[in-house]
Design an enzyme around this catalytic site. Sequence first.
Site, mmCIF file in Angstrom:
data_model
loop_
_atom_site.group_PDB
_atom_site.id
_atom_site.type_symbol
_atom_site.label_atom_id
_atom_site.label_comp_id
_atom_site.label_asym_id
_atom_site.label_seq_id
_atom_site.Cartn_x
_atom_site.Cartn_y
_atom_site.Cartn_z
ATOM 1 N N GLU A 174 0.808 -1.219 0.000
ATOM 2 C CA GLU A 174 0.000 0.000 0.000
ATOM 3 C C GLU A 174 0.840 1.267 0.000
ATOM 4 O O GLU A 174 0.325 2.367 -0.249
ATOM 5 C CB GLU A 174 -0.925 0.010 1.226
ATOM 6 N N GLU A 188 6.942 -22.189 7.552
ATOM 7 C CA GLU A 188 7.386 -21.291 8.621
ATOM 8 C C GLU A 188 8.348 -21.973 9.589
ATOM 9 O O GLU A 188 8.958 -21.311 10.428
ATOM 10 C CB GLU A 188 6.187 -20.771 9.410
#
Length: 312
Positions: free
Chosen positions: A87, A118
């Site tokens: 953004e 992960e």
Amino acid sequence: MTNLHERGHLLTEQINPDSLNLDLLSSEELVELFNREDEKAVAAVASAKKQLSEAIEQTAKSLSQGGRLFYIGAGTSGRLGVLDASECPPTFCTPPELVQGIIAGGDKSLRRSSEQLEDNVTDGEAIIREYQISKLDVVVGITAGGTTPYVLGALDAACALGATTIFMTCVPQDQVSSPADIDIRLLTGPEILAGSTRLKAGTATKLALNILSTGVMVRLGKVYGNRMVDVAVTNQKLHDRALRILQDLTGLTRDTANVLLGRSGKRVKLALLMHWTGLGKEASEQLLSAHDNNLRAAVNSHKQHSKSKSKT
């Protein structure tokens, strides 16, 4: 550091006593419960204001000296980091490399869960080398439960290289320690759905990242008042926003503001400086550059120069 394979004691994994009958609630009761619990996310961010403030100051300092900001996470935490980073270019007209989000498993993990990725510490260490992170950069490790090996490996590697490191988690320090320079704890408590940290923990993380990135951009002069004067004019919505900013701050008509925007190369900050100083595009660019692209500083400098000239 806690045993990475034993997580039941972590705050984010505990059972919420207020949602034990979750499957018996009506839809309205469920919504009311979520509303009450989500208030804790806001309170958790407020409790971390000192650490968030420090993170803003340190990150802005690093970026002003040529550094970059990296968010690193897995699963929900990784997706939130990528979202915040993505953004920044349209909102603040930053180059894509200035703020980057890295998620375990790469971009394919944004759409399809690949949570097993992960668990690899060495992958986290390797990604730091891959992005050639240095002491100029800032690395934010995001892990709700605080034990994600991928994130911890990345933070350790970043620390070793002298980068500024920030740890963002939702568990207290007595459960999980951190080697990071800045330690942000967003203590939202047990989730309504036990262990589902995409809920309160994710909400608090999103709020904290909003504050961090926006605060940094404010410090870097990307904002004038509360207007995004570095907005990238790349579509009709953003073109309309740019015109409204110009109109609101200058009193110009929409047509005149559109002409000014065109003369500035669709750069709102430059258009404002041209209007307020009467300078041409090239001279305004030079003035902005001399003040690190800070519009307020450039305007004030021009005013002071004009006053001193009038006195002589």
